[in-house]
Structure formats: C-alpha cells, structure tokens
Design a protein around this motif. Sequence first.
Motif, short mmCIF file in Angstrom:
data_model
loop_
_atom_site.label_atom_id
_atom_site.label_comp_id
_atom_site.label_asym_id
_atom_site.label_seq_id
_atom_site.Cartn_x
_atom_site.Cartn_y
_atom_site.Cartn_z
N THR A 105 30.71 83.13 -19.17
CA THR A 105 30.55 84.25 -18.24
C THR A 105 31.09 85.56 -18.82
OG1 THR A 105 32.70 83.94 -17.18
CG2 THR A 105 30.82 82.68 -16.28
N GLY A 106 31.76 85.47 -19.97
CA GLY A 106 32.42 86.64 -20.53
C GLY A 106 33.83 86.83 -20.01
N VAL A 107 34.28 85.97 -19.08
CA VAL A 107 35.64 86.03 -18.53
C VAL A 107 36.27 84.67 -18.77
CG1 VAL A 107 37.07 86.48 -16.49
CG2 VAL A 107 34.86 87.65 -16.76
N GLY A 108 37.17 84.58 -19.74
CA GLY A 108 37.68 83.31 -20.21
C GLY A 108 38.32 82.44 -19.14
N PHE A 109 39.17 83.01 -18.32
CA PHE A 109 39.84 82.20 -17.29
C PHE A 109 38.84 81.70 -16.25
CE2 PHE A 109 42.47 81.00 -13.74
CZ PHE A 109 43.55 80.37 -14.35
N PHE A 110 37.87 82.50 -15.93
CA PHE A 110 36.81 82.11 -15.01
C PHE A 110 36.02 80.93 -15.59
CE2 PHE A 110 32.62 83.57 -12.92
CZ PHE A 110 32.83 82.79 -11.81
N ASP A 111 35.70 81.01 -16.88
CA ASP A 111 35.02 79.89 -17.54
C ASP A 111 35.85 78.61 -17.39
OD1 ASP A 111 33.15 81.75 -18.37
OD2 ASP A 111 33.69 81.66 -20.49
N HIS A 112 37.15 78.72 -17.59
CA HIS A 112 38.05 77.57 -17.49
C HIS A 112 38.00 76.95 -16.09
CE1 HIS A 112 41.45 74.97 -18.14
NE2 HIS A 112 42.28 75.69 -17.41
N MET A 113 37.94 77.78 -15.06
CA MET A 113 37.88 77.27 -13.69
C MET A 113 36.53 76.59 -13.42
SD MET A 113 40.82 77.78 -12.36
CE MET A 113 41.39 77.41 -14.03
N ALA B 127 39.66 66.92 -0.10
CA ALA B 127 40.54 66.51 -1.18
C ALA B 127 41.88 67.20 -1.05
CB ALA B 127 39.91 66.86 -2.54
N LEU B 128 42.93 66.46 -1.36
CA LEU B 128 44.23 67.05 -1.63
C LEU B 128 44.35 67.12 -3.13
CD1 LEU B 128 46.50 65.21 0.94
CD2 LEU B 128 46.01 67.65 0.87
N SER B 129 44.65 68.30 -3.63
CA SER B 129 44.64 68.53 -5.07
C SER B 129 46.03 68.95 -5.55
CB SER B 129 43.60 69.62 -5.39
OG SER B 129 43.55 69.87 -6.78
N HIS C 242 48.38 77.29 -11.69
CA HIS C 242 48.26 76.02 -10.97
C HIS C 242 47.57 76.21 -9.62
CE1 HIS C 242 51.99 74.31 -13.27
NE2 HIS C 242 50.92 74.42 -14.04
N ILE C 243 47.87 77.31 -8.95
CA ILE C 243 47.26 77.58 -7.65
C ILE C 243 45.74 77.72 -7.79
CG2 ILE C 243 47.07 79.29 -5.79
CD1 ILE C 243 50.13 79.79 -6.24
N ALA C 244 45.31 78.51 -8.76
CA ALA C 244 43.87 78.69 -8.97
C ALA C 244 43.20 77.38 -9.36
CB ALA C 244 43.63 79.75 -10.04
N PHE D 276 40.11 75.03 -7.48
CA PHE D 276 38.81 74.66 -8.08
C PHE D 276 38.67 73.15 -8.21
CE2 PHE D 276 38.45 79.11 -9.05
CZ PHE D 276 37.08 79.34 -9.13
N LYS D 277 39.75 72.47 -8.59
CA LYS D 277 39.69 71.01 -8.69
C LYS D 277 39.52 70.38 -7.31
CE LYS D 277 42.27 70.32 -12.99
NZ LYS D 277 43.56 69.88 -13.57
N GLY D 278 40.17 70.94 -6.31
CA GLY D 278 40.00 70.44 -4.95
C GLY D 278 38.57 70.62 -4.47
N LEU D 279 37.99 71.78 -4.73
CA LEU D 279 36.59 72.00 -4.39
C LEU D 279 35.71 70.98 -5.10
CD1 LEU D 279 34.16 73.51 -3.22
CD2 LEU D 279 34.33 75.08 -5.17
N ALA D 280 35.97 70.76 -6.38
CA ALA D 280 35.17 69.83 -7.16
C ALA D 280 35.19 68.44 -6.55
CB ALA D 280 35.67 69.78 -8.60
N ARG D 281 36.37 67.95 -6.22
CA ARG D 281 36.51 66.59 -5.71
C ARG D 281 35.93 66.45 -4.30
NH1 ARG D 281 41.93 65.59 -5.37
NH2 ARG D 281 41.46 63.44 -4.86
#
Length: 195
Positions: free
Chosen positions: A31-39, A94-96, A161-163, A167-172
Amino acid sequence: MRIATINRDTSETKIAVTVNLDGTGVYDIDTGVGFFDHMLEQLSRHSLIDLHVRTVGDLHIDQHHTVEDTGIAIGEAVAKALGDKRGIHRYGDALSPMDETLTRVALDISGRPWLVWKTEFSQKRLGEMDTEMFQHWFHSFAQAAGITLHVETLHGENNHHIAESAFKGLARALRKAIEIDPRKGDAIPSTKGTL
C-alpha cells in the motif's frame, strides 16, 4: 471457491484487491505504508483469507485516501466473494490477547454496516502510519463489506500491540463468520431470507 477482485480507480488512489475466502492466509500486499501492510498481513494470515492488495495513493498529501480506499476495496471484495451469503455462520467473535493487550472483536455479516470503536492510542504514529487512521480503516471496511463490527480494547499499553490485536481479532472473528456451516446447507442465515 469464493474469490473476488475489485479495482478501484479514482483521482486519489488506484487499487487492485483480490480475496479468496477459502484460502490459507497467503498474502501479497503493498500500500506504500509499511505498518498498514503489516496489519493487513495479520488480517490475511489469521483469517485464512488469501489477500492480494496493490494500492497507489496520494501519499504526498497524507495517508487518508490510501487507507480509506483500501478499506473500501477490501470490504467490497469480501462482500462480492460472499455473494448471497448462503450457508455461512454469519456471526463471529474473538478475544485477541497480545502480551499486555486484550481486544474483543464481535461481528455480524448482516448487510447493516456499523462500527462501534472503543480503542485508543497514546501516540500519533506507528512507524509512518497515523494512528487515527486505524478507526477510519475499520469503518471503511465495515461499511463496504456490510458488516456490523464492534472493536473494544479491554486493556492495552503498547500502541503496536493495540493495533495488532485489533486486526488479529477482526481476522479471527471474520474467519468464524465466513466459514460454511455444514448444518445450514445452502440456507441464508436469516429468517428474512436475505442478508
């Protein structure tokens, strides 16, 4: 296979997204935004949705259009791949946990988009990403996908960790909701007969 591609081309962004809801969590994201890509990589890996994203946005202005439009495109692709939603579980939660952070995510693939966001950040940026854009991404995704989405950080101190727990909670939660329930056959999971 529930696969969809969305191309979103505006004066602010050019985006190509492909999702495979029955994938294995394979991703290819830029996406051109590294942290966003990571999420988004976390979203793919933990939902088992294969996700291909190419976003070229007006980052010389700021990240707003890039993050917003990517959320819209991914949401539209998920909605398109779901089709009429026959046989899905529909609900997911999900609880993440991530170290000191715990985030609760619950969703309903209802066709009635809504976001309840109870997550705060104590710093303005993570890497090069503006933390105010996380809520905006979740809102854009939920609206485009037609999902009622609740995200609440129950405890957290580290902003990364919050971010990531959100995203992991949404995924699950999404993984549960989109899975086919063998007991439902091809029934649409609503007494209305449509979602």
